[in-house]
Design a protein around this motif. Structure first.
Motif, PDB file in Angstrom:
ATOM      1  N   GLY A  99     -30.489  -2.267  43.325  1.00  0.00           N
ATOM      2  CA  GLY A  99     -31.257  -2.075  42.132  1.00  0.00           C
ATOM      3  C   GLY A  99     -30.480  -2.516  40.989  1.00  0.00           C
ATOM      4  N   ILE A 100     -30.180  -3.672  40.918  1.00  0.00           N
ATOM      5  CA  ILE A 100     -29.739  -4.351  39.601  1.00  0.00           C
ATOM      6  C   ILE A 100     -30.482  -5.529  39.231  1.00  0.00           C
ATOM      7  N   GLY A 101     -31.538  -5.789  40.104  1.00  0.00           N
ATOM      8  CA  GLY A 101     -32.719  -6.801  39.642  1.00  0.00           C
ATOM      9  C   GLY A 101     -32.175  -8.054  39.258  1.00  0.00           C
ATOM     10  N   LYS A 102     -32.587  -8.412  37.948  1.00  0.00           N
ATOM     11  CA  LYS A 102     -32.146  -9.761  37.538  1.00  0.00           C
ATOM     12  C   LYS A 102     -30.866  -9.897  37.204  1.00  0.00           C
ATOM     13  N   PHE A 103     -29.812  -8.917  37.358  1.00  0.00           N
ATOM     14  CA  PHE A 103     -28.567  -9.241  37.128  1.00  0.00           C
ATOM     15  C   PHE A 103     -27.955  -9.677  38.698  1.00  0.00           C
TER      16      PHE A 103
ATOM     17  N   ASP B 213     -33.130   0.862  33.269  1.00  0.00           N
ATOM     18  CA  ASP B 213     -33.849  -0.076  32.809  1.00  0.00           C
ATOM     19  C   ASP B 213     -33.655  -0.544  31.274  1.00  0.00           C
ATOM     20  N   THR B 214     -32.691   0.045  30.791  1.00  0.00           N
ATOM     21  CA  THR B 214     -32.143  -0.347  29.542  1.00  0.00           C
ATOM     22  C   THR B 214     -30.847  -1.187  29.308  1.00  0.00           C
ATOM     23  N   LYS B 215     -30.241  -1.455  30.706  1.00  0.00           N
ATOM     24  CA  LYS B 215     -28.831  -1.959  30.706  1.00  0.00           C
ATOM     25  C   LYS B 215     -29.212  -3.510  30.412  1.00  0.00           C
ATOM     26  N   THR B 216     -28.310  -4.081  29.698  1.00  0.00           N
ATOM     27  CA  THR B 216     -28.386  -5.389  29.243  1.00  0.00           C
ATOM     28  C   THR B 216     -27.290  -6.160  29.763  1.00  0.00           C
ATOM     29  N   SER B 217     -26.262  -5.673  30.704  1.00  0.00           N
ATOM     30  CA  SER B 217     -25.036  -6.578  31.019  1.00  0.00           C
ATOM     31  C   SER B 217     -24.779  -6.108  32.311  1.00  0.00           C
ATOM     32  N   ILE B 218     -24.259  -7.088  33.311  1.00  0.00           N
ATOM     33  CA  ILE B 218     -23.890  -6.538  34.478  1.00  0.00           C
ATOM     34  C   ILE B 218     -22.660  -5.551  34.598  1.00  0.00           C
TER      35      ILE B 218
END
Length: 440
Positions: free
Chosen positions: A374-378, A233-238
Motif C-alpha cells: 500500500g505505499i504506491g509511488k513510494f 492518500d495524503t502522505k507525502t514522505s516515506i
C-alpha cells in the motif's frame, strides 16, 4: 498498483530473469568470504585490515540505497536493473588495476562500486518479485529467489578454489615466511594476477545480462497513487509509513543474525575443538535452503506471510537460548536430526547455531511484502530503506565479536541475537500493521 496488459501475462519469464539476477547477488556477495583470506595474503594484511572487505561492500548499501532509489524513480524498474548491472560491470573492471598493482585500496573501491550496482539491482528486483504476482504468494516467490541466492553461495568457494588457487601450491603464511624476498614477491604477484581473468569474465557476463534485461519482454511495473491505501492518500514522505521504517529495522536485525549464524559458527566450533570447524558454515547454509523450501511449499497455501514471520521469530529466539544453555559436548540433537546420514555431527550448542539458518530463513521473504503493501509511488524509496537494513550484517557481528572478546565467552555472546528476534516478533505482531506513528 496499476498494471498494463503486458504485466498481466505469465510471471514465469520475469521470475526466470530475476532469478538469474538473484544468482548474481549471491555469487558476488558470497565471493567476499573467499576474497578476505586471499587479499589478506596478497596485500599482506592483518585480520582487522582484511575485514575492510566486508565493510567496503556493506557500507555501499547504507550510503547508496536512497540515492539509487531516486535514480530508480527516474529510470523505471526494468531500466534500473540494467543500470545496476552496468555499474557492477564497472566495478568488475576496477578489480583489474587493483590486481595489477596488488593495491588494497583499489580493491576496496572496486568492491564499493560493485556493491553500489548491487544496491540499485536489489532495490529494483525485490519489489519486482513482490508485485509481479499475487501479494499473498510474494513470500513464496522471494523464497524461490532465496534458494537460488544461497545456491550461488555454495558454488562460490568451489569455483574460487578451482579458478584462482589451482596449481599454486602452498600459499600459507608459514610457507611465505620461509621464502626469500624475491621469491615471496613473485608468488604474491602471480597470485594477484590470477584475479584478472575471472573479473574479465564477470564483466562480460554482466554485459550479457544487461542485454537480457534491456531487450527482454520483462514488463515494467507502474506504481502510482492507485496503489496507496485510501487512508494514506495524503502522505507525502516515506517516513510517514511506520511499517516501512520498522521493516527496515527488522531486516537490520535479520541480516545481523544471518551473518552471525553463518560467519561465527566456524569460530565457535574452533573454540570447542570441533574437527571440521572450517566447513561449519555449510551447515547453516543448508538449513537456510531448507527454510526457503518450506516457504515455497507452504506460503500461502498452508501459512500466511505474517504467520511465517511469527514462527521465524519464536524459533530463532529458542535457538539463541539453545546455543547459550545447551551442552558443548553432547551431540544428541545432531544424532537425531542427521546422525543417520553419515554427515559429521556437532555438539548441541553448535547445532543450534546452524538451526538459526532454518529459523530465520523466512524473515526476508516475509518482511518485504508486509513492508511495501500500500505505499504506491513510494515503493522505490521504501525498497531503498529496506535494502539499507543489510548494514546489520556489518554492524551486529562486530558487536558479537566485541562482546565475545570482552566476556571471553563465545557461547554467551550469542545473546546479541535475542533482541533481534524479539524485534522481528514485534514487527510480525504489531509493527507491520502500523499505518501511523500515533498509537491509539
Amino acid at each position: 498498483m496499476s498494471m498494463t496488459a503486458e504485466n498481466k501475462h505469465s510471471s514465469v519469464l520475469p521470475m526466470v530473469i530475476v532469478g538469474i539476477l538473484f544468482f548474481i547477488f549471491g555469487f558476488v556477495t558470497w565471493l567476499n568470504g573467499s576474497l578476505i583470506p586471499f587479499l589478506k595474503v596478497i596485500c599482506e594484511l592483518n585480520e582487522f585490515q582484511a575485514l575492510f572487505v566486508t565493510f567496503a561492500f556493506y557500507i555501499a548499501y547504507t550510503f547508496m540505497a536512497l540515492p539509487m532509489s531516486y535514480v530508480l524513480h527516474k529510470t523505471g524498474y526494468k531500466n534500473g536493473m540494467a543500470l545496476g548491472l552496468a555499474i557492477m560491470a564497472v566495478g568488475a573492471l576496477l578489480h583489474i588495476p587493483a590486481a595489477l598493482t596488488a593495491n588494497f585500496l583499489f580493491f576496496l573501491f572496486g568492491l564499493f562500486v560493485l556493491a553500489t550496482g548491487l544496491t540499485i539491482l536489489q532495490t529494483a528486483s525485490n519489489p519486482y518479485i513482490v508485485h509481479i504476482g499475487p501479494k499473498e504468494s510474494a513470500a513464496m516467490r522471494i523464497s524461490i529467489m532465496g534458494v537460488i541466492n544461497k545456491s550461488a553461495g555454495v558454488l562460490v568457494p568451489i569455483v574460487f578454489t578451482v579458478v584462482i588457487l589451482s596449481g599454486m601450491g602452498d600459499i600459507s603464511e608459514e610457507h611465505l615466511a620461509s621464502l626469500n624476498e624475491l621469491q615471496r614477491s613473485q608468488l604474491l604477484s602471480d597470485l594477484s594476477l590470477r584475479l584478472i581473468q575471472p573479473y574479465i569474465i564477470m564483466f562480460a557476463a554482466l554485459l550479457l545480462l544487461i542485454g537480457l534485461v534491456k531487450f527482454s519482454a520483462l514488463p515494467e511495473l507502474d506504481f502510482d497513487d492507485g496503489d496507496i491505501d485510501l487512508i494514506n492518500d495524503t502522505k507525502t514522505s516515506i517516513t510517514q509509513y511506520p511499517q516501512v521504517i520498522l521493516g527496515a529495522i527488522a531486516l537490520f536485525a535479520y541480516v545481523g543474525v544471518e551473518v552471525i549464524a553463518g560467519d561465527t559458527i566456524g569460530l565457535y566450533g574452533s573454540s570447542l575443538n570441533v574437527d571440521n570447524f572450517a566447513g561449519l558454515t555449510s551447515y547453516t547454509m543448508v538449513f537456510m535452503v531448507l527454510g526457503y523450501l518450506v516457504g515455497i511449499v507452504c506460503i500461502p497455501r498452508y501459512i500466511s506471510q505474517k504467520t511465517a514471520l511469527i514462527g521465524s521469530a519464536i524459533a530463532g529466539s529458542f535457538c539463541i537460548l539453545g546455543v547459550m544453555f545447551s551442552s558443548t559436548t553432547s551431540t544428541s540433537i545432531a544424532d537425531i536430526i542427521w546422525g543417520w546420514s553419515g554427515i559429521p555431527v556437532l555438539p548441541n550448542s553448535i547445532t543450534f547455531v546452524a538451526l538459526m539458518g532454518l529459523a530465520h530463513a523466512l524473515v526476508w521473504p516475509s518482511v518485504w511484502p508486509l513492508a511495501l503493501e500500500g505505499i504506491g509511488k513510494f515503493t522505490a524509496q521504501g525498497s531503498a530503506l529496506l535494502i539499507m537494513g543489510i548494514s546489520g550484517g556489518a554492524i551486529l557481528p562486530l558487536l558479537f565479536g566485541k562482546l565475545s572478546q570482552t566476556l571471553g565467552d563465545t557461547q554467551f555472546s550469542y545473546i546479541v541475537g535475542l533482541p533481534c528476534y524479539l524485534f522481528i516478533l514485534f514487527y510480525a505482531l504489531v509493527g507491520h500493521k502500523m499505518k501511523t506513528w500515533t498509537l491509539k
